[in-house]
Design an enzyme around this catalytic site. Structure first.
Site, PDB file in Angstrom:
ATOM      1  N   ARG A 237       0.863  -1.172   0.000  1.00  0.00           N
ATOM      2  CA  ARG A 237       0.000   0.000   0.000  1.00  0.00           C
ATOM      3  C   ARG A 237       0.902   1.225   0.000  1.00  0.00           C
ATOM      4  NH1 ARG A 237      -3.442  -2.922  -1.369  1.00  0.00           N
ATOM      5  NH2 ARG A 237      -5.543  -3.246  -0.567  1.00  0.00           N
ATOM      6  N   GLU A 266      -4.472   7.486  -4.640  1.00  0.00           N
ATOM      7  CA  GLU A 266      -4.786   6.810  -5.894  1.00  0.00           C
ATOM      8  C   GLU A 266      -6.158   7.263  -6.397  1.00  0.00           C
ATOM      9  OE1 GLU A 266      -4.438   2.559  -5.325  1.00  0.00           O
ATOM     10  OE2 GLU A 266      -2.392   2.718  -4.608  1.00  0.00           O
ATOM     11  N   HIS A 284      -1.842   0.200  -9.768  1.00  0.00           N
ATOM     12  CA  HIS A 284      -2.438  -0.724  -8.796  1.00  0.00           C
ATOM     13  C   HIS A 284      -3.058  -1.929  -9.515  1.00  0.00           C
ATOM     14  CE1 HIS A 284      -4.400  -1.061  -4.569  1.00  0.00           C
ATOM     15  NE2 HIS A 284      -4.069  -2.230  -5.053  1.00  0.00           N
TER      16      HIS A 284
HETATM   17  C1  8YV Z   1      -7.503  -4.985  -5.447  1.00  0.00           C
HETATM   18  C2  8YV Z   1      -5.649  -5.183  -3.895  1.00  0.00           C
HETATM   19  O1  8YV Z   1      -7.921  -5.333  -6.707  1.00  0.00           O
HETATM   20  O2  8YV Z   1      -6.646  -7.183  -3.220  1.00  0.00           O
HETATM   21  C3  8YV Z   1      -6.118  -6.108  -2.856  1.00  0.00           C
HETATM   22  O3  8YV Z   1      -5.937  -5.772  -1.667  1.00  0.00           O
HETATM   23  O4  8YV Z   1      -4.955  -4.251  -3.635  1.00  0.00           O
HETATM   24  C4  8YV Z   1      -6.088  -5.429  -5.291  1.00  0.00           C
HETATM   25  O5  8YV Z   1      -6.028  -6.778  -5.561  1.00  0.00           O
HETATM   26  C5  8YV Z   1      -7.650  -3.507  -5.273  1.00  0.00           C
HETATM   27  O6  8YV Z   1      -7.617  -3.261  -3.905  1.00  0.00           O
HETATM   28  C6  8YV Z   1      -8.957  -3.006  -5.886  1.00  0.00           C
HETATM   29  O7  8YV Z   1      -8.957  -1.631  -5.820  1.00  0.00           O
END
Ligand code: 8YV
Length: 322
Positions: A237, A266, A284
């Protein structure tokens, strides 16, 4: 009365159609006005929500009267105010495991792209600069046999370590809240303190969950501890990293390169990162393959249906009141 499901982000079409066949489905549409305003209105009589990538907390859920579950199409759940959901007795579910290998692939995509300057050299070639054999300005760094430091040895961190150990004969270091001998031993991975990992690693991959301990974990002093040829990759993150410190480090050439899939804010719009040749920026996309997003949507669908049909969903993040 048909139960109501609010879809708050893009969703796999097949799953959406199946939900529409079973329930009263409302899809939040950013083109129709303020999204949080739409959510506040639609959750009043909603029984379930499904989606990802949006902050959900008291500011947009206070009007919910009978919401039973928020089914996140993600493994991470830092977008949700868990304490508030517990207070409202709303289940939060996620989609673990199915995206582990895909996200680890993306980590290595970033690692290799940054190590070998792929985006920069792709543009350099296409702009016609390749007039003779390449010189030092085009050189990258070897990956095979080097030291890979993994910050966060969870499912994704282990998958990244496996790629380094088996695929590139790399020496694996890891830093984690606790030693994970059962995962580390097969990979000959050595547990070490964060600064020791930063000082000894040629490649550093951040794969931690975002929580109170990992927020801003990598700041200027951590970057100053890295080797000048180090490549830094973040697939966790954005808030785990002090992004301004990273930009300053890259601008000063104090590390070789970075590969980023996540950011402090983001979507990443107008950023100094856009003007640096030693950083690879992806939007992302860790889990963003057709196969994996379908598997995630299927899991999220199952979580919703189980909850609405009186069953216990398989992937509850907050089982405090199950
Ligand atoms: C998601 C991700 O698709 O699964 C997670 O935690 O970061 C990604 O796989 C994303 O969060 C969608 O916005």
């Amino acid at each position: 009365m048909n139960k109501k499901v609010v879809v708050f982000s893009q969703l796999d079409q097949d799953v959406l159609q199946r939900l529409q066949a079973q329930y009263h489905v409302v899809v939040i549409n950013p083109k129709q006005g303020d999204v949080n305003e739409q959510i506040r209105e639609q959750v009043k009589d909603a029984d379930a929500m499904i989606g990802a990538g949006r902050l959900l907390n008291e500011s947009n859920l206070a009007t919910a009267q009978q919401l039973k579950i928020i089914s996140s199409v993600s493994v991470g759940y830092d977008n949700y105010d868990l304490a508030y959901l517990n207070q409202k007795k709303i289940w939060l579910t996620n989609t673990p495991h199915v995206l582990t290998e895909t996200t680890a692939d993306l980590a290595f995509t970033l690692l290799m792209s940054a190590a070998r300057k792929v985006p920069y050299l792709d543009q350099w070639t296409k702009q016609g600069h390749w007039q003779r054999t390449v010189g030092e300005a085009q050189f990258g760094h070897d990956i095979f046999g080097k030291t890979l430091g993994i910050i966060g040895l969870g499912n994704i961190g282990v998958a990244v370590a496996r790629r380094g150990f088996y695929g590139f004969n790399m020496n694996i270091l890891y830093h984690n809240r606790r030693e994970r001998l059962e995962l580390a031993q097969p990979l000959n991975a050595k547990y070490c303190a964060l600064n020791e990992l930063l000082q000894q690693s040629d490649f550093i991959v951040v794969a931690v969950d975002l929580n109170a301990e990992s927020k801003a974990l990598i700041g200027q002093s951590e970057f100053d501890n890295m080797q000048p040829h180090a490549v830094f990759v973040n697939i966790a993150r954005g808030s785990v990293v002090d992004q301004q410190a990273l930009i300053a480090t890259l601008k000063a050439g104090k590390i070789f390169a970075a590969g980023l899939d996540v950011y402090a804010k983001e979507p990443l719009q107008e950023s100094e990162l856009f003007h640096l040749d030693n950083v690879v920026t992806l939007p992302h996309v860790g889990s963003a393959t057709a196969e994996t997003r379908k598997k995630m949507a299927e899991l999220a669908y199952r979580n919703v249906v189980d909850a609405l049909e009186g069953q216990t969903p398989p992937y509850i993040v907050n089982p405090v009141f199950s």
